[in-house]
Design a protein around this motif. Sequence first.
Motif, mmCIF file in Angstrom:
data_model
loop_
_atom_site.group_PDB
_atom_site.id
_atom_site.type_symbol
_atom_site.label_atom_id
_atom_site.label_comp_id
_atom_site.label_asym_id
_atom_site.label_seq_id
_atom_site.Cartn_x
_atom_site.Cartn_y
_atom_site.Cartn_z
ATOM 1 N N PRO A 138 -36.368 72.221 -19.111
ATOM 2 C CA PRO A 138 -36.291 72.265 -17.654
ATOM 3 C C PRO A 138 -37.284 73.277 -17.079
ATOM 4 O O PRO A 138 -37.383 74.406 -17.539
ATOM 5 N N GLU A 139 -38.053 72.836 -16.086
ATOM 6 C CA GLU A 139 -39.034 73.682 -15.434
ATOM 7 C C GLU A 139 -38.340 74.546 -14.372
ATOM 8 O O GLU A 139 -37.172 74.312 -14.035
ATOM 9 N N PRO A 140 -39.020 75.582 -13.818
ATOM 10 C CA PRO A 140 -38.386 76.454 -12.816
ATOM 11 C C PRO A 140 -37.782 75.695 -11.644
ATOM 12 O O PRO A 140 -36.709 76.064 -11.152
ATOM 13 N N SER A 195 -36.370 72.818 -11.683
ATOM 14 C CA SER A 195 -35.088 72.296 -12.133
ATOM 15 C C SER A 195 -34.034 73.388 -12.109
ATOM 16 O O SER A 195 -32.860 73.125 -11.798
ATOM 17 N N GLY A 196 -34.436 74.612 -12.420
ATOM 18 C CA GLY A 196 -33.496 75.725 -12.381
ATOM 19 C C GLY A 196 -32.924 75.941 -10.998
ATOM 20 O O GLY A 196 -31.739 76.273 -10.840
ATOM 21 N N ALA A 197 -33.745 75.725 -9.961
ATOM 22 C CA ALA A 197 -33.263 75.872 -8.589
ATOM 23 C C ALA A 197 -32.215 74.819 -8.257
ATOM 24 O O ALA A 197 -31.294 75.065 -7.464
ATOM 25 N N VAL A 209 -30.206 73.256 -10.675
ATOM 26 C CA VAL A 209 -29.034 73.565 -11.491
ATOM 27 C C VAL A 209 -28.231 74.702 -10.862
ATOM 28 O O VAL A 209 -26.993 74.687 -10.869
ATOM 29 N N ALA A 210 -28.929 75.679 -10.279
ATOM 30 C CA ALA A 210 -28.246 76.818 -9.661
ATOM 31 C C ALA A 210 -27.387 76.406 -8.475
ATOM 32 O O ALA A 210 -26.475 77.147 -8.086
ATOM 33 N N LEU A 228 -32.558 67.290 -17.148
ATOM 34 C CA LEU A 228 -31.634 67.931 -16.208
ATOM 35 C C LEU A 228 -30.189 67.771 -16.659
ATOM 36 O O LEU A 228 -29.389 68.708 -16.508
ATOM 37 N N ALA A 283 -29.737 70.422 -19.135
ATOM 38 C CA ALA A 283 -29.720 71.752 -18.526
ATOM 39 C C ALA A 283 -28.378 72.031 -17.855
ATOM 40 O O ALA A 283 -27.838 73.142 -17.944
ATOM 41 N N ALA A 326 -25.530 74.820 -18.886
ATOM 42 C CA ALA A 326 -25.057 75.773 -17.881
ATOM 43 C C ALA A 326 -23.533 75.763 -17.754
ATOM 44 O O ALA A 326 -22.967 76.503 -16.950
#
Length: 265
Positions: free
Chosen positions: A58-60, A62-64, A66-67, A83, A86, A90
């Motif tokens: 997952p790229e940055p 994608s992190g936004a 998932v958060a 995703l 990811a 999580a």
Amino acid sequence: MTPGARTAGQLPAPAAGGGGTREDDFAAALDRRAGRHWLLHSDGRRSPLPVRRWHGPPEPASGAVVARCAGPTLDVGCGPGRLTLALTRAGHTAVGVDVCAQAVRLTRRRGAVALHKDVFAPLPGEGRWAHVLLMDGNIGIGGDPIALLSRCRELLRPDGTVIVELEPPGSGLWRGRSRLASLSADGELRRSGPFRWARLDAVAVHEVAAASGLVVPEVFRAGRRWFGALAVAVPPAVGVSGWPDPPCRTSLPASPGAVAPGERG
């Protein structure tokens, strides 16, 4: 399928023959070793498919996404499942959904859960999902964003959200026909038959969401990519006078890259 569209350049003439199904075409496009792939749209634009990114971690951006998830999540058009995985890592219950059997196999091979299903077919947990994801241009599925978002609303619980990847402001809503094009390493071009597709930007999403029974509390950026978080619209409360009570203004918690509804970046 990320909608980073650009004007189509000159491509070689397509190879004769073929005869595979659209699922075969998409399965071939998921092979990261097999050249380059695009969506060719009937308005002349071309969207390159970032297949290597789909297969990577997952790229940055994608992190936004998932958060912003805090419960059971359905990843519609999951592709190879980066995703879905990811979200699972999580600590969320996450299920990928894809009409391409190869995408489902790749997602399961990564250790995540995926179903070989159409989003418009009956799905488990309808009305109980906390989040539905439409990443990588998947707002285009079926060529009708209002119908797709209305379907996603049916899948959500009352306090759930649809998180959708959008085009940057300026291109509005486009609906038309697209083809999948694949260029092999030896220069052979193959094109699928046409299918309905759509693109939606970070401004037009407000009107489309409203027509789908949703509101847009947040539009946010992660790097060069744009996203919207859509929530189920709540009918106004009726006061003792019989008229709707005035809306209660609430402030959303600030988040990096957040953009107010309607604001252009």
